[in-house]
Design a protein around this motif. Structure first.
Motif, PDB file in Angstrom:
ATOM      1  N   TYR A 319       0.856  -1.180   0.000  1.00  0.00           N
ATOM      2  CA  TYR A 319       0.000   0.000   0.000  1.00  0.00           C
ATOM      3  C   TYR A 319       0.895   1.233   0.000  1.00  0.00           C
ATOM      4  CZ  TYR A 319      -4.309   2.590   0.912  1.00  0.00           C
ATOM      5  OH  TYR A 319      -5.404   3.413   0.797  1.00  0.00           O
ATOM      6  N   HIS A 348      -4.178   0.909  -4.903  1.00  0.00           N
ATOM      7  CA  HIS A 348      -3.875   0.828  -3.468  1.00  0.00           C
ATOM      8  C   HIS A 348      -2.904   1.939  -3.087  1.00  0.00           C
ATOM      9  CE1 HIS A 348      -6.031  -2.927  -3.218  1.00  0.00           C
ATOM     10  NE2 HIS A 348      -5.275  -3.442  -4.184  1.00  0.00           N
ATOM     11  N   MET A 415      -7.808   2.335   4.117  1.00  0.00           N
ATOM     12  CA  MET A 415      -6.926   1.222   3.817  1.00  0.00           C
ATOM     13  C   MET A 415      -7.509  -0.105   4.305  1.00  0.00           C
ATOM     14  SD  MET A 415      -2.937   0.651   4.991  1.00  0.00           S
ATOM     15  CE  MET A 415      -3.402   0.666   6.720  1.00  0.00           C
ATOM     16  N   SER A 419      -8.983  -2.070   1.102  1.00  0.00           N
ATOM     17  CA  SER A 419      -7.836  -2.825   0.593  1.00  0.00           C
ATOM     18  C   SER A 419      -7.525  -4.062   1.425  1.00  0.00           C
ATOM     19  CB  SER A 419      -6.597  -1.919   0.525  1.00  0.00           C
ATOM     20  OG  SER A 419      -6.794  -0.837  -0.367  1.00  0.00           O
TER      21      SER A 419
END
Length: 771
Positions: A319, A348, A415, A419
């Motif tokens: 990330y 990402h 995040m 993700s």
């Protein structure tokens, strides 16, 4: 003159030589107590230390707040706890924060202990920007407290496709090499090194590694010592005049002990909870070659200096984060660079906007950086040492702007929800379809049998434990792409995503494979998590099923950890967590929980402080055991009173008179509340009265003569017992059998623990015939 930024992966030996951390060593059992000659605390205390210890000194439910923010954030109720019956209407809405019941407290502690780990790797310019803000630990220190509780609800899909919201989901931010080094120094740093040759590090990464039981014991002892010496007991948990507190509930000190057991799990091959599920690669907008720097950092994490050991699956999410300097850089240029990052590295990515100027407490939108609740024992001991060495009374925690805190919360939530969790769900579904489903079928079982009896199939060059096995006996691990390693990762992912049904079936599947391969540490870990998952998922378990499954799994895990692998930390973690989850159930499960607690004490898995805390929990198990309604017996009041008495004696040996006073009061109340005549035998009566006098003599003068002990009810209860003349009383002897304190013990590892320590030395027979 501005000092050069410290490299995030600098050697801990170099940093220790620059800024040594020293702590007072534990007192020997035969040393003269400071209570006998001093009326003041023997450890230096200040406001910042009080803020650090606020999580254990305050009463449960008290809103602990200080200049540095809450030391221990209030935990909410676990969504849909199987131990807390709720109506259909309430099950559809989220529980309110801060309303956790006793059942949910232990379960929530377990859930928050096994969470996804996210590593942080940032460029030198990023670390310089954060240090300019006054955050010496860099980006990792800024992100850690915000990852412990993701803001808002987090929706997770299980293996059946059903979605479920959670309000208490969190992640653990770690360094890229955390968990690999021992928290203790193996050797002393080189004496020839000079300050000019060494770039200082804020705090050694090895201190973030947990798993050292002696350090956990010392950490909890420091909290207890601070609580014992509190003169303002208005909101003190150890305030003896507080009669509303339930003695069967878990104390904040034992909750801290369990939390430190689960913090900083060492990076090991046999379990993947501490393996990273993602890596945050961060650069700042002041970097002259941002795309090239991101590629270099990725290469370093993939094949370079930041590469993890071979048993760690390196195919985890990367990330990418661009930190924009709000004070000095142009947002248009940063936005253009961010779009370029997304074209090169995918979706990402995140643009994190922070102010680079240092925040002062006098600023309008300032707020203290929240303290981390989930830190290792060595790290907290180092923090205690730093605060004790401070000259001023101000809290050393840095301040940040509220706009920065909002940006970090948004980044963490985005995040996690967009993700990390979707990536874990996809990986779990793929592994379940491609590996686990085939392994559960008839063909998978046939292939497993054929591997066992085929002499040359799949034989590795280094020599497997059994013919046809994928287990490398030389390295003591499976390769990440083998079916066994994939299944273990699937089970751990399912547990972290709270899909207990999938996790339990996968752990049960692995137990047989690991036993056939004689991979004993893998076998112990699979049995540990199989028992833990069953206790977490099933609300009611029949006694016969519990004896045939959970007890056998715990016995297999404990024996393999302790006798075959010499892994005392993992053996303690197994029994401590499962005993607490068994204690939540009624009937004979409480006896089983007390029995496992006795195993912890008998085998010397804990230090002196843990020894007394486990005795309290055994007494709590027996106190919760209710007798039959018709009065025909079944209760364990006298056993609970006996273990409370032993705990009081153990606390006295550790110079904790307040804790001893609580345990003794509970013992007297239980003895007096039985149907039989209280303390009809002279031995226990004399022993309890001797304990009471010793407790009063052990208190400092300001606690002994404050005039507030006349109405607490303890003296009245004891005076109603049978009196024994002083001339017939023998000197008090210890009945608790507490393990002796380790001599020359250093919490930070400057002096290594003696190999003869009961916490370190374990028998390790090659073949013991245990099935």
């Amino acid at each position: 003159m501005t000092s050069s930024p410290a490299h995030p992966l600098q050697s801990p030996q170099q940093s220790i030589s620059d800024s040594p951390l020293s702590l007072p060593r534990a007192r020997r059992a035969d040393a003269k107590s400071p209570l006998t000659s001093l009326n003041l605390p023997y450890r230096r205390s200040n406001t910042s230390l009080s803020n650090l210890f606020a999580s254990t000194t305050s009463l449960p439910g008290t809103n602990v707040s200080s200049a540095s923010g809450p030391a221990t954030p209030t935990a909410g109720v676990v969504q849909g706890s199987v131990f807390s019956p709720r109506d259909s209407a309430s099950s559809l809405r989220s529980p309110s924060p801060g309303a956790a019941t006793q059942s949910d407290e232990v379960r929530l502690l377990t859930l928050r202990g096994f969470v996804p780990h996210v590593s942080v790797l940032s460029s030198p310019d990023t670390e310089e920007l954060l240090r300019h803000k006054g955050i010496n630990g860099g980006l990792l220190e800024l992100l850690r407290p915000f990852g412990e509780r993701v803001s808002g609800r987090v929706v997770i899909r299980d293996s059946t496709g059903a979605s479920r919201p959670w309000d208490d989901f969190g992640i653990r931010f770690t360094g890229v090499k955390d968990g690999l080094e021992s928290p203790r120094l193996a050797t002393q740093p080189a004496q020839t090194a000079t300050v000019s040759d060494i770039v200082p590090e804020y705090r050694p990464a090895r201190l973030r590694t947990g798993g050292d039981v002696s350090q956990i014991d010392e950490d909890v002892e420091r909290h207890l010592a601070h609580a014992e010496w509190q003169q303002d007991a208005a909101q003190d948990y150890l305030n003896f005049k507080d009669k509303a507190r339930d003695p069967t509930k878990i104390s904040p000190f034992y909750a801290l002990y369990l939390r430190r057991l689960l913090c900083g799990m060492p990076l090991t091959p046999h379990e993947t909870f501490s393996h990273p599920v993602a890596l945050v690669i961060a650069i700042s907008s002041r970097n002259p070659a941002p795309i090239e720097e991101l590629r270099n950092l990725y290469t370093g994490s993939n094949t370079g200096e930041y590469r993890l050991p071979q048993y760690v699956n390196n195919e985890f999410l990367r990330y990418y984060v661009l930190i924009h300097d709000e004070d000095y850089d142009d947002i248009k240029k940063s936005s253009s660079l961010f779009e370029q990052m997304k074209r090169h590295f995918g979706l990402h990515c995140h643009l994190l906007r922070l102010k680079s100027n240092q925040c002062l407490p006098s600023d309008d939108d300032s707020m203290p950086l929240p303290q981390c609740e989930w830190v290792s024992a060595a790290e907290e001991l180092a923090e205690i040492a730093d605060r004790e060495a401070m000259e001023d009374e101000d809290d050393p925690m840095p301040y940040i702007f509220e706009s920065d805190a909002a940006s970090v919360r948004t980044f963490v939530r985005e995040m996690v929800t967009q993700s990390i969790i979707p990536g874990m769900e996809r990986a779990s579904a793929t592994w379940n379809d491609q590996v686990a489903s085939r392994r559960r079928g008839i063909s998978g079982r046939f292939m497993s049998l054929s591997k066992r009896f085929t002499p040359f199939a799949g034989r590795s060059a280094s020599g497997p434990a059994t013919p046809g096995s994928n287990y490398d006996v030389v390295r003591g691990s499976y390769k990440p792409d083998t079916p066994e390693a994939v299944l273990r990762k699937l089970a751990d992912y399912a547990f972290m995503l709270r899909d207990f049904k999938l996790a339990q079936s996968t752990y049960d599947l692995l137990c047989t494979d690991f036993k056939n391969d004689k991979a004993w540490k893998y076998y112990a870990g699979a049995n540990e998590m199989a028992a833990l998952t069953t206790l977490m998922s099933v609300p009611h378990i029949a006694t016969r099923l519990r004896v045939e499954t959970i007890d056998q799994q715990l016995e297999n895990a404990y024996h393999s950890y302790l006798m075959r692998c010499n892994a005392g930390y993992h053996a303690l973690r197994t029994l401590a967590l499962c005993a607490e989850l068994l204690r939540l159930r009624s009937g004979s499960a409480l006896d089983d929980a007390a029995r496992w607690g006795c195993r912890i004490i008998d085998d010397g898995l804990v230090g002196p402080t843990g020894h007394a805390l486990v005795m309290e929990r055994i007494a709590s198990c027996y106190s919760a055991r209710q007798g039959s309604a018709n009065g025909q017996g079944g209760g364990r009041s006298r056993k609970a009173a006996f273990w409370n008495t032993l705990a009081a004696d153990a606390w006295l040996k550790l110079e904790k008179p307040k804790q001893a006073e609580q345990r003794l009061a509970n013992a007297v109340q239980l003895y007096s509340g039985t149907d039989a005549e209280p303390l009809a035998f002279e031995g226990m009566n004399s022993f309890i009265q001797t304990l009471q006098r010793t407790i009063q003599d052990s208190k400092p003068a300001w606690q002994r003569n404050d005039g507030n002990n006349s109405d607490d009810g303890t003296t009245t209860l004891v005076e109603t017992m049978e009196q024994v003349s002083l001339e017939h009383r023998s000197p008090r002897k210890s009945m608790s059998g507490v393990a002796p304190s380790l001599q020359s013990f250093d919490p930070l590892g400057a002096v290594p623990v003696s190999p003869s320590s009961p916490l370190m030395e374990r028998p390790n027979p090659a073949v013991d015939g245990f099935e």
